[in-house]
Write a protein that holds these residues in place. Sequence first.
Motif, PDB file in Angstrom:
ATOM      1  N   ILE A 197       0.845  -1.199   0.000  1.00 28.15           N
ATOM      2  CA  ILE A 197       0.000   0.000   0.000  1.00 28.15           C
ATOM      3  C   ILE A 197       0.877   1.244   0.000  1.00 28.15           C
ATOM      4  O   ILE A 197       0.595   2.214  -0.715  1.00 28.15           O
ATOM      5  N   ASN A 198       1.957   1.210   0.774  1.00 29.07           N
ATOM      6  CA  ASN A 198       2.882   2.339   0.833  1.00 29.07           C
ATOM      7  C   ASN A 198       3.519   2.594  -0.534  1.00 29.07           C
ATOM      8  O   ASN A 198       3.613   3.744  -0.980  1.00 29.07           O
ATOM      9  N   VAL A 199       3.953   1.530  -1.202  1.00 27.87           N
ATOM     10  CA  VAL A 199       4.537   1.664  -2.537  1.00 27.87           C
ATOM     11  C   VAL A 199       3.495   2.199  -3.519  1.00 27.87           C
ATOM     12  O   VAL A 199       3.781   3.097  -4.318  1.00 27.87           O
ATOM     13  N   LEU A 200       2.299   1.667  -3.449  1.00 29.04           N
ATOM     14  CA  LEU A 200       1.223   2.117  -4.335  1.00 29.04           C
ATOM     15  C   LEU A 200       0.900   3.599  -4.095  1.00 29.04           C
ATOM     16  O   LEU A 200       0.691   4.346  -5.049  1.00 29.04           O
ATOM     17  N   ASP A 201       0.899   4.029  -2.839  1.00 26.15           N
ATOM     18  CA  ASP A 201       0.675   5.439  -2.527  1.00 26.15           C
ATOM     19  C   ASP A 201       1.749   6.322  -3.157  1.00 26.15           C
ATOM     20  O   ASP A 201       1.463   7.409  -3.652  1.00 26.15           O
ATOM     21  N   LYS A 202       2.991   5.860  -3.127  1.00 28.04           N
ATOM     22  CA  LYS A 202       4.091   6.631  -3.734  1.00 28.04           C
ATOM     23  C   LYS A 202       3.928   6.709  -5.250  1.00 28.04           C
ATOM     24  O   LYS A 202       4.158   7.760  -5.852  1.00 28.04           O
ATOM     25  N   VAL A 203       3.526   5.592  -5.863  1.00 26.08           N
ATOM     26  CA  VAL A 203       3.315   5.570  -7.318  1.00 26.08           C
ATOM     27  C   VAL A 203       2.183   6.530  -7.696  1.00 26.08           C
ATOM     28  O   VAL A 203       2.293   7.290  -8.673  1.00 26.08           O
ATOM     29  N   MET A 214      -1.637  20.791  -7.006  1.00 24.15           N
ATOM     30  CA  MET A 214      -1.538  19.329  -7.025  1.00 24.15           C
ATOM     31  C   MET A 214      -0.126  18.864  -6.720  1.00 24.15           C
ATOM     32  O   MET A 214       0.071  17.870  -6.011  1.00 24.15           O
ATOM     33  N   ILE A 215       0.874  19.567  -7.262  1.00 27.51           N
ATOM     34  CA  ILE A 215       2.265  19.204  -6.984  1.00 27.51           C
ATOM     35  C   ILE A 215       2.557  19.348  -5.498  1.00 27.51           C
ATOM     36  O   ILE A 215       3.184  18.477  -4.894  1.00 27.51           O
ATOM     37  N   ILE A 216       2.106  20.440  -4.900  1.00 29.64           N
ATOM     38  CA  ILE A 216       2.328  20.643  -3.473  1.00 29.64           C
ATOM     39  C   ILE A 216       1.694  19.506  -2.666  1.00 29.64           C
ATOM     40  O   ILE A 216       2.353  18.879  -1.825  1.00 29.64           O
ATOM     41  N   TYR A 217       0.420  19.230  -2.922  1.00 29.83           N
ATOM     42  CA  TYR A 217      -0.277  18.175  -2.174  1.00 29.83           C
ATOM     43  C   TYR A 217       0.362  16.806  -2.405  1.00 29.83           C
ATOM     44  O   TYR A 217       0.578  16.044  -1.460  1.00 29.83           O
ATOM     45  N   LEU A 232       3.877  12.320  -0.819  1.00 32.20           N
ATOM     46  CA  LEU A 232       5.037  11.491  -1.161  1.00 32.20           C
ATOM     47  C   LEU A 232       6.015  11.394   0.000  1.00 32.20           C
ATOM     48  O   LEU A 232       6.593  10.334   0.239  1.00 32.20           O
ATOM     49  N   ILE A 233       6.188  12.482   0.740  1.00 35.91           N
ATOM     50  CA  ILE A 233       7.130  12.457   1.872  1.00 35.91           C
ATOM     51  C   ILE A 233       6.447  12.035   3.176  1.00 35.91           C
ATOM     52  O   ILE A 233       7.051  12.095   4.239  1.00 35.91           O
ATOM     53  N   GLY A 266       2.519   9.773 -10.055  1.00 35.08           N
ATOM     54  CA  GLY A 266       1.651   9.926 -11.217  1.00 35.08           C
ATOM     55  C   GLY A 266       0.857  11.219 -11.167  1.00 35.08           C
ATOM     56  O   GLY A 266       0.686  11.906 -12.184  1.00 35.08           O
ATOM     57  N   THR A 267       0.408  11.568  -9.979  1.00 34.43           N
ATOM     58  CA  THR A 267      -0.313  12.826  -9.790  1.00 34.43           C
ATOM     59  C   THR A 267       0.592  14.007 -10.090  1.00 34.43           C
ATOM     60  O   THR A 267       0.176  14.972 -10.754  1.00 34.43           O
TER      61      THR A 267
END
Length: 165
Positions: free
Chosen positions: A87-93, A142-145, A150-151, A97-98
Amino acid sequence: MKGLKQACLFIDSLFEKVALGSLIAMIIIVTLQVFTRKLFHFVLFWSEEVTLLLLCWFSFMGIAIGVREKLHLAIESFTANLPPAAINVLDKVVALGTMAFAVYLIKYGWDFTVLMSDSTLPATKLSNAWEYAIMPITGFMMIIYAFLQLIGIDTRRHHLEGGSD
Protein backbone atom coordinates in the motif's frame (compact mmCIF):
# COMPACT_ATOMS: atom_id res chain seq x y z
CA MET A 1 8.82 24.91 10.20
CA LYS A 2 5.75 26.38 11.92
CA GLY A 3 5.87 29.47 9.66
CA LEU A 4 5.99 27.28 6.55
CA LYS A 5 3.03 25.26 7.79
CA GLN A 6 1.05 28.45 8.46
CA ALA A 7 1.86 29.77 4.97
CA CYS A 8 0.76 26.49 3.39
CA LEU A 9 -2.45 26.48 5.42
CA PHE A 10 -3.15 30.07 4.36
CA ILE A 11 -2.68 29.25 0.67
CA ASP A 12 -4.75 26.09 1.04
CA SER A 13 -7.51 27.99 2.83
CA LEU A 14 -7.51 30.75 0.20
CA PHE A 15 -7.64 28.16 -2.58
CA GLU A 16 -10.60 26.44 -0.95
CA LYS A 17 -12.42 29.75 -0.34
CA VAL A 18 -12.04 30.73 -4.01
CA ALA A 19 -13.48 27.35 -5.03
CA LEU A 20 -16.40 27.74 -2.64
CA GLY A 21 -16.93 31.35 -3.73
CA SER A 22 -17.07 30.33 -7.38
CA LEU A 23 -19.68 27.67 -6.55
CA ILE A 24 -21.82 30.17 -4.64
CA ALA A 25 -21.48 32.74 -7.42
CA MET A 26 -22.52 30.12 -9.99
CA ILE A 27 -25.62 29.24 -7.99
CA ILE A 28 -26.59 32.89 -7.62
CA ILE A 29 -26.01 33.72 -11.30
CA VAL A 30 -27.89 30.68 -12.62
CA THR A 31 -30.79 31.30 -10.22
CA LEU A 32 -30.90 34.95 -11.27
CA GLN A 33 -30.75 33.93 -14.93
CA VAL A 34 -33.70 31.54 -14.53
CA PHE A 35 -35.81 34.13 -12.70
CA THR A 36 -35.10 36.92 -15.19
CA ARG A 37 -35.84 34.63 -18.13
CA LYS A 38 -39.08 33.21 -16.69
CA LEU A 39 -40.44 36.33 -14.98
CA PHE A 40 -39.16 39.19 -17.12
CA HIS A 41 -38.48 37.41 -20.44
CA PHE A 42 -34.87 38.53 -20.76
CA VAL A 43 -31.50 37.00 -20.00
CA LEU A 44 -28.49 38.79 -18.58
CA PHE A 45 -26.11 38.91 -21.53
CA TRP A 46 -23.07 37.93 -19.46
CA SER A 47 -24.57 35.19 -17.30
CA GLU A 48 -23.71 32.15 -19.43
CA GLU A 49 -20.09 33.19 -19.99
CA VAL A 50 -19.47 33.98 -16.35
CA THR A 51 -21.14 30.75 -15.24
CA LEU A 52 -19.00 28.74 -17.66
CA LEU A 53 -15.87 30.49 -16.44
CA LEU A 54 -16.76 29.83 -12.79
CA LEU A 55 -17.59 26.21 -13.60
CA CYS A 56 -14.15 25.73 -15.18
CA TRP A 57 -12.43 27.25 -12.15
CA PHE A 58 -14.54 25.32 -9.64
CA SER A 59 -14.01 22.03 -11.48
CA PHE A 60 -10.24 22.35 -11.71
CA MET A 61 -9.95 23.53 -8.12
CA GLY A 62 -12.03 20.51 -7.14
CA ILE A 63 -9.42 18.29 -8.78
CA ALA A 64 -6.68 19.74 -6.58
CA ILE A 65 -8.84 19.54 -3.46
CA GLY A 66 -9.58 15.92 -4.35
CA VAL A 67 -5.83 15.26 -4.47
CA ARG A 68 -5.43 16.94 -1.08
CA GLU A 69 -8.18 14.78 0.41
CA LYS A 70 -6.91 11.62 -1.33
CA LEU A 71 -10.19 11.10 -3.17
CA HIS A 72 -8.71 10.21 -6.56
CA LEU A 73 -7.12 7.01 -7.77
CA ALA A 74 -8.30 5.03 -4.76
CA ILE A 75 -9.83 1.59 -5.00
CA GLU A 76 -10.21 0.57 -1.37
CA SER A 77 -11.69 -2.84 -2.11
CA PHE A 78 -8.45 -3.64 -3.96
CA THR A 79 -5.97 -2.04 -1.56
CA ALA A 80 -7.66 -3.42 1.58
CA ASN A 81 -6.28 -6.86 0.74
CA LEU A 82 -2.70 -5.68 0.21
CA PRO A 83 0.01 -5.73 2.86
CA PRO A 84 0.97 -2.32 4.33
CA ALA A 85 4.31 -2.26 2.47
CA ALA A 86 2.53 -2.71 -0.87
CA ILE A 87 0.00 0.00 0.00
CA ASN A 88 2.88 2.34 0.83
CA VAL A 89 4.54 1.66 -2.54
CA LEU A 90 1.22 2.12 -4.33
CA ASP A 91 0.68 5.44 -2.53
CA LYS A 92 4.09 6.63 -3.73
CA VAL A 93 3.32 5.57 -7.32
CA VAL A 94 -0.02 7.42 -7.18
CA ALA A 95 1.70 10.55 -5.79
CA LEU A 96 4.32 10.44 -8.56
CA GLY A 97 1.65 9.93 -11.22
CA THR A 98 -0.31 12.83 -9.79
CA MET A 99 2.78 15.02 -9.90
CA ALA A 100 3.40 14.04 -13.52
CA PHE A 101 -0.16 15.00 -14.46
CA ALA A 102 0.25 18.25 -12.51
CA VAL A 103 3.36 19.13 -14.51
CA TYR A 104 1.32 18.48 -17.67
CA LEU A 105 -1.38 20.86 -16.39
CA ILE A 106 1.18 23.54 -15.62
CA LYS A 107 2.96 23.28 -18.97
CA TYR A 108 -0.04 23.04 -21.28
CA GLY A 109 -2.28 25.18 -19.10
CA TRP A 110 0.28 27.96 -19.30
CA ASP A 111 0.64 27.46 -23.07
CA PHE A 112 -3.15 27.69 -23.55
CA THR A 113 -3.38 30.71 -21.26
CA VAL A 114 -0.73 32.57 -23.26
CA LEU A 115 -2.22 31.43 -26.58
CA MET A 116 -5.69 32.68 -25.65
CA SER A 117 -4.59 35.96 -24.09
CA ASP A 118 -5.28 37.97 -27.26
CA SER A 119 -8.82 36.70 -27.85
CA THR A 120 -11.86 37.74 -25.85
CA LEU A 121 -15.15 36.24 -24.82
CA PRO A 122 -17.96 37.74 -26.91
CA ALA A 123 -20.36 38.96 -24.20
CA THR A 124 -18.11 40.06 -21.34
CA LYS A 125 -15.05 40.96 -23.41
CA LEU A 126 -12.91 39.18 -20.82
CA SER A 127 -9.75 37.58 -22.13
CA ASN A 128 -10.12 33.90 -23.03
CA ALA A 129 -6.96 33.40 -20.98
CA TRP A 130 -9.15 33.47 -17.84
CA GLU A 131 -10.67 30.15 -18.87
CA TYR A 132 -7.27 28.47 -18.94
CA ALA A 133 -5.41 30.29 -16.15
CA ILE A 134 -6.79 27.88 -13.57
CA MET A 135 -4.94 24.93 -15.16
CA PRO A 136 -1.40 25.91 -14.07
CA ILE A 137 -2.73 27.06 -10.68
CA THR A 138 -4.35 23.67 -10.16
CA GLY A 139 -1.20 21.92 -11.33
CA PHE A 140 0.87 23.86 -8.82
CA MET A 141 -1.48 22.99 -5.95
CA MET A 142 -1.54 19.33 -7.03
CA ILE A 143 2.26 19.20 -6.98
CA ILE A 144 2.33 20.64 -3.47
CA TYR A 145 -0.28 18.18 -2.17
CA ALA A 146 1.24 15.17 -3.96
CA PHE A 147 4.76 16.06 -2.80
CA LEU A 148 3.59 16.30 0.80
CA GLN A 149 1.89 12.91 0.43
CA LEU A 150 5.04 11.49 -1.16
CA ILE A 151 7.13 12.46 1.87
CA GLY A 152 4.51 11.03 4.21
CA ILE A 153 2.54 14.09 5.34
CA ASP A 154 -1.21 13.60 5.52
CA THR A 155 -2.71 16.45 3.51
CA ARG A 156 -6.35 15.87 4.36
CA ARG A 157 -7.86 19.04 5.77
CA HIS A 158 -8.60 17.77 9.27
CA HIS A 159 -5.00 16.53 9.63
CA LEU A 160 -3.48 19.78 8.37
CA GLU A 161 -5.43 21.85 10.86
CA GLY A 162 -4.91 19.41 13.73
CA GLY A 163 -1.45 20.76 14.55
CA SER A 164 0.42 17.46 14.50
CA ASP A 165 3.70 17.81 12.62
